[in-house]
Design a protein around this motif. Structure first.
Motif, short mmCIF file in Angstrom:
data_model
loop_
_atom_site.label_atom_id
_atom_site.label_comp_id
_atom_site.label_asym_id
_atom_site.label_seq_id
_atom_site.Cartn_x
_atom_site.Cartn_y
_atom_site.Cartn_z
N LYS A 53 -15.06 9.86 9.32
CA LYS A 53 -15.49 9.10 10.50
C LYS A 53 -16.05 10.03 11.57
O LYS A 53 -17.13 9.78 12.12
CB LYS A 53 -14.31 8.29 11.04
CG LYS A 53 -14.68 7.38 12.18
CD LYS A 53 -13.50 6.52 12.59
CE LYS A 53 -13.90 5.56 13.70
NZ LYS A 53 -12.82 4.67 14.08
N ILE A 54 -15.36 11.14 11.83
CA ILE A 54 -15.84 12.10 12.83
C ILE A 54 -17.12 12.76 12.33
O ILE A 54 -18.08 12.93 13.10
CB ILE A 54 -14.75 13.15 13.13
CG1 ILE A 54 -13.55 12.48 13.81
CG2 ILE A 54 -15.29 14.28 14.00
CD1 ILE A 54 -12.34 13.39 13.97
N ARG A 55 -17.16 13.13 11.06
CA ARG A 55 -18.36 13.74 10.50
C ARG A 55 -19.56 12.81 10.65
O ARG A 55 -20.65 13.23 11.06
CB ARG A 55 -18.14 14.07 9.02
CG ARG A 55 -19.34 14.80 8.40
CD ARG A 55 -19.35 14.75 6.91
NE ARG A 55 -19.48 13.35 6.49
CZ ARG A 55 -19.13 12.90 5.30
NH1 ARG A 55 -18.61 13.71 4.41
NH2 ARG A 55 -19.28 11.63 4.98
N ASP A 56 -19.37 11.51 10.37
CA ASP A 56 -20.47 10.55 10.49
C ASP A 56 -20.92 10.38 11.94
O ASP A 56 -22.11 10.23 12.20
CB ASP A 56 -20.06 9.20 9.89
CG ASP A 56 -19.90 9.26 8.37
OD1 ASP A 56 -20.42 10.23 7.76
OD2 ASP A 56 -19.26 8.35 7.81
N LYS A 57 -19.98 10.42 12.88
CA LYS A 57 -20.34 10.33 14.30
C LYS A 57 -21.19 11.54 14.71
O LYS A 57 -22.19 11.40 15.42
CB LYS A 57 -19.09 10.25 15.17
CG LYS A 57 -18.40 8.91 15.14
CD LYS A 57 -17.19 8.92 16.06
CE LYS A 57 -16.45 7.60 16.02
NZ LYS A 57 -15.27 7.59 16.91
N VAL A 58 -20.78 12.73 14.27
CA VAL A 58 -21.53 13.94 14.61
C VAL A 58 -22.93 13.87 13.99
O VAL A 58 -23.94 14.18 14.67
CB VAL A 58 -20.78 15.20 14.13
CG1 VAL A 58 -21.64 16.45 14.25
CG2 VAL A 58 -19.48 15.38 14.91
N ASN A 59 -23.02 13.43 12.74
CA ASN A 59 -24.33 13.30 12.10
C ASN A 59 -25.20 12.27 12.81
O ASN A 59 -26.41 12.48 12.98
CB ASN A 59 -24.18 12.91 10.62
CG ASN A 59 -23.76 14.09 9.76
OD1 ASN A 59 -24.01 15.24 10.12
ND2 ASN A 59 -23.11 13.79 8.64
N THR A 60 -24.61 11.17 13.24
CA THR A 60 -25.36 10.12 13.95
C THR A 60 -25.90 10.65 15.27
O THR A 60 -27.07 10.43 15.60
CB THR A 60 -24.46 8.90 14.21
OG1 THR A 60 -23.96 8.42 12.96
CG2 THR A 60 -25.22 7.79 14.90
N LEU A 61 -25.05 11.37 16.02
CA LEU A 61 -25.51 11.95 17.29
C LEU A 61 -26.65 12.94 17.05
O LEU A 61 -27.60 13.02 17.85
CB LEU A 61 -24.36 12.62 18.03
CG LEU A 61 -23.32 11.68 18.63
CD1 LEU A 61 -22.11 12.46 19.13
CD2 LEU A 61 -23.94 10.87 19.77
N SER A 62 -26.59 13.67 15.96
CA SER A 62 -27.66 14.60 15.62
C SER A 62 -28.94 13.85 15.29
O SER A 62 -30.03 14.22 15.73
CB SER A 62 -27.23 15.46 14.43
OG SER A 62 -28.27 16.30 14.01
N LEU A 63 -28.82 12.76 14.55
CA LEU A 63 -29.99 11.98 14.15
C LEU A 63 -30.69 11.31 15.33
O LEU A 63 -31.91 11.17 15.33
CB LEU A 63 -29.59 10.92 13.12
CG LEU A 63 -29.21 11.45 11.73
CD1 LEU A 63 -28.65 10.32 10.87
CD2 LEU A 63 -30.42 12.09 11.06
N ILE A 64 -29.92 10.89 16.34
CA ILE A 64 -30.54 10.20 17.48
C ILE A 64 -30.94 11.17 18.60
O ILE A 64 -31.37 10.74 19.67
CB ILE A 64 -29.66 9.06 18.02
CG1 ILE A 64 -28.33 9.58 18.56
CG2 ILE A 64 -29.43 8.00 16.96
CD1 ILE A 64 -27.48 8.51 19.25
N GLY A 65 -30.80 12.49 18.35
CA GLY A 65 -31.37 13.46 19.28
C GLY A 65 -30.42 14.15 20.24
O GLY A 65 -30.88 14.78 21.19
N TYR A 66 -29.14 14.05 20.04
CA TYR A 66 -28.20 14.76 20.93
C TYR A 66 -28.01 16.22 20.52
O TYR A 66 -27.25 16.94 21.14
CB TYR A 66 -26.85 14.03 20.97
CG TYR A 66 -26.86 12.86 21.92
CD1 TYR A 66 -26.58 13.02 23.26
CD2 TYR A 66 -27.18 11.58 21.45
CE1 TYR A 66 -26.61 11.95 24.12
CE2 TYR A 66 -27.22 10.50 22.31
CZ TYR A 66 -26.92 10.70 23.65
OH TYR A 66 -26.96 9.62 24.50
#
Length: 124
Positions: free
Chosen positions: A59-72
């Motif tokens: 869950k944490i890994r997916d959140k980090v990947n999502t933030l990376s994908l949307i430009g954070y």
């Protein structure tokens, strides 16, 4: 009482010791202090971050990947670094001081481990 008395008649016998041993070069304490200051054997150790890993759940890994994908951040490392910077910057002064003190302790521990490894490698 006869055991206490020393009846050795040769009290003045001199044991040959050889010639006096003297150093080739004499020095003063001031010269020693100056030599220590100029000595290149003293190394300063810098804290250089090494690559490591942290175990997190998916869950944490997916959140980090999502933030990376949307430009954070450009990658997972940058996302986590930005998140940590945001948390640290929003701390109260007292919490930030506590964080800095604890971080310094851990950084010094890492530096001491690096020193120990360097010395162990040098000795072997």
């Amino acid at each position: 009482m006869s055991l206490v008395r020393n009846n050795n008649k040769e009290k003045n016998k001199i044991i040959p010791r050889g010639s006096d041993i003297k150093p080739q070069k004499e020095f003063s304490i001031d010269e020693l202090d100056n030599n220590d200051k100029n000595n290149a054997h003293h190394q300063t150790f810098e804290y250089i971050p090494a690559v490591t890993s942290i175990k997190v759940d998916t869950k944490i890994r997916d959140k980090v990947n999502t933030l990376s994908l949307i430009g954070y951040g450009e990658n997972q490392k940058e996302v986590i670094e930005n998140a940590l910077d945001s948390v640290i910057n929003n701390m109260s002064i007292e919490s930030k001081r506590s964080f800095e003190n604890q971080y310094q302790v851990l950084e010094n521990k890492t530096i001491n481990l690096i020193k120990k490894k360097t010395i162990d490698n040098y000795m072997s």
